[in-house]
Motif scaffolding. Structure first.
Motif, PDB file in Angstrom:
ATOM      1  N   ASN A  16       0.823  -1.205   0.000  1.00 54.41           N
ATOM      2  CA  ASN A  16       0.000   0.000   0.000  1.00 54.41           C
ATOM      3  C   ASN A  16       0.856   1.253   0.000  1.00 54.41           C
ATOM      4  N   ARG A  17       1.919   1.211   0.802  1.00 56.68           N
ATOM      5  CA  ARG A  17       2.808   2.370   0.859  1.00 56.68           C
ATOM      6  C   ARG A  17       3.497   2.593  -0.489  1.00 56.68           C
ATOM      7  N   VAL A  24       2.818   9.725  -5.397  1.00 53.81           N
ATOM      8  CA  VAL A  24       3.505  10.974  -5.050  1.00 53.81           C
ATOM      9  C   VAL A  24       4.615  11.276  -6.052  1.00 53.81           C
ATOM     10  N   ILE A  25       5.378  10.240  -6.437  1.00 50.30           N
ATOM     11  CA  ILE A  25       6.443  10.438  -7.417  1.00 50.30           C
ATOM     12  C   ILE A  25       5.866  10.926  -8.736  1.00 50.30           C
ATOM     13  N   GLY A  83      18.990  13.419   2.442  1.00 57.36           N
ATOM     14  CA  GLY A  83      17.835  12.530   2.386  1.00 57.36           C
ATOM     15  C   GLY A  83      16.902  12.901   1.249  1.00 57.36           C
ATOM     16  N   LYS A  84      16.454  11.896   0.542  1.00 55.08           N
ATOM     17  CA  LYS A  84      15.646  12.131  -0.657  1.00 55.08           C
ATOM     18  C   LYS A  84      14.243  12.610  -0.311  1.00 55.08           C
ATOM     19  N   ARG A  85      13.639  12.028   0.732  1.00 61.73           N
ATOM     20  CA  ARG A  85      12.303  12.462   1.120  1.00 61.73           C
ATOM     21  C   ARG A  85      12.317  13.909   1.577  1.00 61.73           C
ATOM     22  N   ARG A  86      13.289  14.252   2.396  1.00 61.69           N
ATOM     23  CA  ARG A  86      13.393  15.621   2.901  1.00 61.69           C
ATOM     24  C   ARG A  86      13.602  16.616   1.758  1.00 61.69           C
ATOM     25  N   ALA A 192       3.839  13.045   1.073  1.00 53.11           N
ATOM     26  CA  ALA A 192       5.200  12.495   1.017  1.00 53.11           C
ATOM     27  C   ALA A 192       5.653  11.830   2.316  1.00 53.11           C
ATOM     28  N   PRO A 193       5.438  12.416   3.500  1.00 51.77           N
ATOM     29  CA  PRO A 193       5.879  11.734   4.723  1.00 51.77           C
ATOM     30  C   PRO A 193       5.197  10.392   4.949  1.00 51.77           C
ATOM     31  N   ARG A 194       3.971  10.232   4.462  1.00 49.85           N
ATOM     32  CA  ARG A 194       3.272   8.957   4.593  1.00 49.85           C
ATOM     33  C   ARG A 194       3.733   7.955   3.547  1.00 49.85           C
TER      34      ARG A 194
END
Length: 503
Positions: A16-17, A24-25, A83-86, A192-194
């Motif tokens: 699911n994630r 998101v991408i 960090g890629k997410r950040r 994005a954080p989820r």
């Protein structure tokens, strides 16, 4: 290498994630591509409202492309270090701010500044998004599928940007082509954080000297080429920036060879698949911008299309790119990248060659829809094998910079393509007009606007069509050369965790 988590990303992220991550991408990549294309249809309205000159109008496109292309390597390094997410979330936040400022622009300088800020935001978003594919999805079918979605956004997003730009410009105002980023950017930043856990970081320092020299080098070269279209190749305003840009890029390479934490590790180019993908993407980026920019001007100035009709005309490109990107993602693991890349480049070249026959009496169904579908299909087939070749066998701590370099080649190719092909088109049109009526070339460069006798307007339209046609012919030949390079250089594809050589 230090990490922010203690388990592999692919093991920590559930199905699911991963679905949310892919969404998101896709949204993030769509914002980047939209910012390149969505302003195209609005250019005549912006010119009228803010008083841009014809040459200055190109900087609405180039300001974004130069900031984006010049800073992508730094953005990729930031993604690896912090960090890629950040980095993705920071880029989306900056995009929202820059788009708000651009939509409120009171004059030309303000708008160009906002476009530069959008380019900086894109330079953070694009490498982080592509690197998150490499670190979130396992090599093989899972990653190929994700790359197919990414490629569909990259290929079809440009055409969808023209459609959306036409709708917003006609129904509301050109300012909404910038405001539209605000809800999209906020939505992606909240999700994005989820969607992603904290990603691996590489540590190290920022190579600011490298970032400054590569940005200065690329910007100077594109400026010099643009100057040639309005002046001459022999003027100081042309050869000065070209020479300075070449020196800056040479300095950049020397800095990277000695830098302990380089912006662009030269070893990245050692893999023939990756190096081939970078070179081919440079040409594909140049060809794609030629399709969108010149056809937008051709349809509105020569054929008299409205902004809305021009936007919808590009749906043919989006359909072709979206359909073949999905097919390419499914086939690349079975037959390898070479057949797809070869067919894709030749298909794209065929579309541009067809466009080289345009004239002032062109009809959409008979003369534009066909080459647009061909060009879209070619781009859709190219993106997946090129993207996979760029990240094959790359470590997680270098995924950001490898992804950034691919995006850099695409965006710098777009800037250089606009400059080179724009110079060819403008020079050819000006020469034809000056031959017919001395001094008329300046009016062609200004787009043939303003009241004038019908026979004079027709002469200008014919000259512009000839100029665009020659530019498309040169672009098609360039793509054919890139096809040979790509088929020779790119021979492997990631498949189920290993690089599989293609015999």
């Amino acid at each position: 290498m230090s990490t922010e988590i203690g388990v592999p990303i692919t093991a920590a992220v559930g199905t699911n994630r991963k679905g949310l991550a892919l969404a998101v991408i896709a949204i993030a990549q769509l914002t980047v591509v939209l910012d390149v294309s969505i302003v195209n249809v609005a250019l005549p309205s912006i010119q009228q409202d803010l008083g841009f000159s014809a040459t200055g109008l190109e900087w609405i496109v180039n300001a974004y492309a130069l900031a984006f292309g010049g800073l992508l390597l730094l953005g990729g390094r930031i993604a690896d270090v912090y960090g890629k997410r950040r980095t993705l979330i920071a880029g989306l936040g900056l995009l929202v701010v820059a788009s708000t400022a651009g939509g409120l622009a009171p004059d030309a300088g303000w708008l160009i500044g906002a476009r530069v800020a959008q380019g900086v935001a894109g330079a953070l978003i694009a490498p982080a998004a592509l690197a998150l594919i490499a670190t979130t999805f396992a090599e093989g079918h899972e990653r190929n599928r994700a790359m197919g979605v990414y490629a569909a956004m990259s290929g079809a997003g440009g055409a969808l940007g023209n459609v959306l730009g036409g709708v917003l410009t006609t129904g509301l105002s050109w300012r909404w082509v910038l405001f539209v980023n605000i809800p999209i950017g906020i939505f992606a930043a909240v999700l994005a954080p989820r969607a992603f856990q904290r990603t691996a970081t590489a540590g190290g320092r920022m190579d600011l000297a490298g970032a400054l020299t590569v940005t200065a080098g690329v910007s100077s070269i594109v400026y010099g080429l643009m100057h040639a279209s309005s002046d001459s190749w022999g003027s100081a305003g042309t050869y000065g920036p070209l020479t300075g840009g070449a020196v800056a890029l040479l300095t950049f390479v020397l800095i990277e060879a000695r830098q302990p934490s380089p912006l662009m590790p030269l070893r990245i180019w050692a893999d023939r698949n990756r190096a081939g993908a970078y070179v081919v993407m440079l040409v594909v980026g140049a060809a794609t911008i030629a399709v969108f920019y010149f056809l937008t001007l051709f349809m509105q100035i020569v054929l008299g299309y409205s902004a809305l009709r021009t936007g919808f005309a590009f749906l043919a490109f989006a359909v072709g790119a979206g359909a073949t990107a999905g097919i390419s993602g499914r086939l690349v693991g079975r037959i390898g990248p070479r057949p797809l890349l070869g067919v894709g480049l030749l298909t794209l070249a065929s579309g541009l060659f067809w466009l080289s026959f345009l004239d002032a009496d062109a009809r959409y169904l008979g003369d534009l829809a066909g080459p647009l579908v061909l060009a879209g299909c070619g781009v859709g087939l190219c993106f997946v094998p090129l993207t996979l070749a760029a990240v094959v066998r790359v470590d997680h701590d270098a995924a950001g910079i490898s992804s950034a370099l691919l995006n850099t080649c695409q965006q710098v190719g777009g800037g250089l393509g606009l400059a080179v092909f724009g110079t060819i088109a403008a020079t050819a049109a000006r020469h034809r007009l000056d031959t017919a009526v001395p001094g008329l070339g300046a009016q062609a460069h200004a787009g043939g606007g303003g009241p004038m006798p019908p026979e004079l307007r027709r002469l200008i339209s014919d000259a512009l069509a000839d100029g665009y046609g020659l530019a498309y012919l040169v672009a098609a030949v360039t793509l054919a050369v890139a096809c040979v390079i790509g088929v020779i250089a790119i021979r492997e594809v990631a498949d189920e965790g290993a690089a599989v050589p293609i015999a």
